[in-house]
Design a protein around this motif. Structure first.
Motif, short mmCIF file in Angstrom:
data_model
loop_
_atom_site.label_atom_id
_atom_site.label_comp_id
_atom_site.label_asym_id
_atom_site.label_seq_id
_atom_site.Cartn_x
_atom_site.Cartn_y
_atom_site.Cartn_z
N GLY A 1 0.78 -1.05 0.06
CA GLY A 1 0.18 -0.16 -0.06
C GLY A 1 0.81 1.34 -0.03
N MET A 2 0.28 2.44 -0.57
CA MET A 2 0.82 3.71 -0.60
C MET A 2 0.21 4.47 -0.12
SD MET A 2 3.55 5.45 -3.31
CE MET A 2 2.31 5.40 -4.63
N ASP A 3 0.44 5.79 0.76
CA ASP A 3 -0.50 6.75 1.09
C ASP A 3 0.53 8.12 0.48
OD1 ASP A 3 -2.53 5.57 2.15
OD2 ASP A 3 -1.44 5.50 4.04
N MET A 4 0.06 8.85 -0.43
CA MET A 4 0.95 9.72 -0.97
C MET A 4 0.21 11.32 -1.06
SD MET A 4 2.36 9.90 -4.99
CE MET A 4 0.68 10.24 -5.50
N LYS A 5 0.88 12.31 -0.71
CA LYS A 5 0.54 13.77 -0.77
C LYS A 5 1.41 14.67 -1.83
CE LYS A 5 -0.53 17.64 2.05
NZ LYS A 5 -0.76 18.30 3.20
N MET A 6 0.91 15.21 -2.61
CA MET A 6 1.65 15.72 -3.77
C MET A 6 1.08 17.06 -3.79
SD MET A 6 2.54 14.86 -7.72
CE MET A 6 0.88 14.75 -8.32
N SER A 7 1.95 18.14 -3.66
CA SER A 7 1.80 19.57 -4.01
C SER A 7 2.62 20.13 -5.35
CB SER A 7 2.30 20.20 -2.81
OG SER A 7 1.56 20.06 -1.57
N MET A 8 1.90 20.67 -6.31
CA MET A 8 2.52 21.11 -7.34
C MET A 8 1.94 22.29 -7.83
SD MET A 8 2.96 18.72 -10.90
CE MET A 8 1.12 18.63 -11.06
N ALA A 9 2.95 23.04 -8.53
CA ALA A 9 2.33 24.37 -9.26
C ALA A 9 2.98 24.32 -10.49
CB ALA A 9 3.01 25.59 -8.42
N MET A 10 2.07 24.85 -11.43
CA MET A 10 2.64 24.66 -12.69
C MET A 10 2.74 26.29 -13.50
SD MET A 10 2.48 21.59 -13.50
CE MET A 10 2.48 21.65 -15.41
N PRO A 11 3.68 26.25 -14.34
CA PRO A 11 4.11 27.63 -14.84
C PRO A 11 2.99 28.37 -15.15
CG PRO A 11 5.37 26.01 -16.02
CD PRO A 11 4.33 25.21 -15.22
N GLU A 12 1.71 28.08 -15.29
CA GLU A 12 0.54 28.90 -15.91
C GLU A 12 -0.17 29.25 -14.61
OE1 GLU A 12 1.28 25.99 -17.24
OE2 GLU A 12 1.68 26.31 -19.22
N GLY A 13 0.25 28.64 -13.59
CA GLY A 13 -0.49 29.41 -12.36
C GLY A 13 -1.21 28.29 -11.71
#
Length: 284
Positions: free
Chosen positions: A253-265
């Motif tokens: 199993g895997m618990d994942m949290k991803m925070s991401m910002a793209m160049p377009e905002g």
């Protein structure tokens, strides 16, 4: 005379009962050039949430894959192992729709030490395609999940346990995945006409990545981070005379949290929970 004989027999039986249990030294030292073929299958589900957008995505996944392992060379301390992915298929079901894609073929070479650990990833090539990109070169893509445990330093007896920490490469030049595991020798038995050690292993470890270093397809310029926890429980039958993993089953199993910002905002935070049931067997 008969009474003395009976008492002597009883004494011998009691002494035998006090003898130490059979001990064994488990090592990974396969015969160079000996090819073994395996089948791996996975089935599970994944749930992804994006709180900022009020979206929840449910995905069901199944996968089957054939692969082979061939020791290319050996030193006193390591065996250079070639793993070839021979093909298979993966199916994803989402929103009532199903999509099936062929698994990529490819080749990986790694140095394995005598305790069955990945000492060094030498090379990996999965070819192109979406699944090939997802299976970026790394120890975490090995189809044989036995790498998430290791044999003990010395000899062990049935019911003995051992624990350790593993550092597994996640890519050529990339960061390492650190796992803590505990294993127990459940039995020394015969399984599929092979003398096997029956082992149960559980493992857990955190993963942290900088998104800008991951080179995800179609995500150039992305900034952010990913934090995840990987955990699993596996049961193995290991042919200790021939250094062959005969059978394995369990869950990861895997618990994942991803925070991401793209160049377009655009961007945001995404959480994912995944559980997979896994089985590996020797192929005929």
């Amino acid at each position: 005379m008969r009474r003395q004989y009976v008492l002597g027999l009883v004494a011998c039986l009691l002494a035998a009962g006090r003898l130490p249990a059979q001990a064994i030294v488990l090592r990974y030292q396969p015969e160079v050039g000996e090819v073994t073929k395996h089948k791996a299958s996975m089935a599970g589900r994944m749930e992804t949430e994006m709180p900022g957008m009020g979206q929840t995505m449910h995905i069901e996944m199944t996968m089957s894959m054939d692969y082979s392992e061939k020791p290319l060379s050996a030193t006193d301390e390591t065996t250079r192992l070639e793993t070839r992915l021979l093909g298979g298929s993966a199916t994803m079901k989402m929103n009532g729709e199903s999509h099936t894609e062929d698994m990529p073929t490819g080749r990986m070479v790694a140095d394995m030490d005598r305790r069955g650990r990945v000492a060094r990833l030498v090379e990996a090539d999965f070819g192109g395609g979406e699944l090939g990109d997802m299976m970026a070169p790394g120890g975490n893509t090995f189809p044989n999940w036995s790498q998430f445990a290791a044999f003990p330093e010395g000899d062990v007896k049935v019911e003995d346990s051992w624990s350790d920490e593993l550092q597994i490469p996640t890519g050529l030049g990339g960061p390492e995945l650190k796992l803590t595991f505990t294993s127990r020798l459940l039995a020394l038995t015969t399984f599929q006409d092979r003398k096997c050690a029956k082992i149960r292993s559980s493992f857990e470890g955190p993963m942290q990545f900088d998104m800008s270093d991951m080179n995800l397809p179609g995500e150039q310029g992305a900034q952010g981070s990913m934090e995840a926890t990987l955990q699993g429980d596996m049961l193995w039958y290991y042919d200790y005379e021939n250094s062959v993993y005969v059978y394995g089953e369990g869950s990861v199993g895997m618990d994942m949290k991803m925070s991401m910002a793209m160049p377009e905002g655009a961007g945001g935070t995404m959480t994912t929970r995944m559980v997979m049931n896994i089985k590996t067997t020797l192929a005929e």
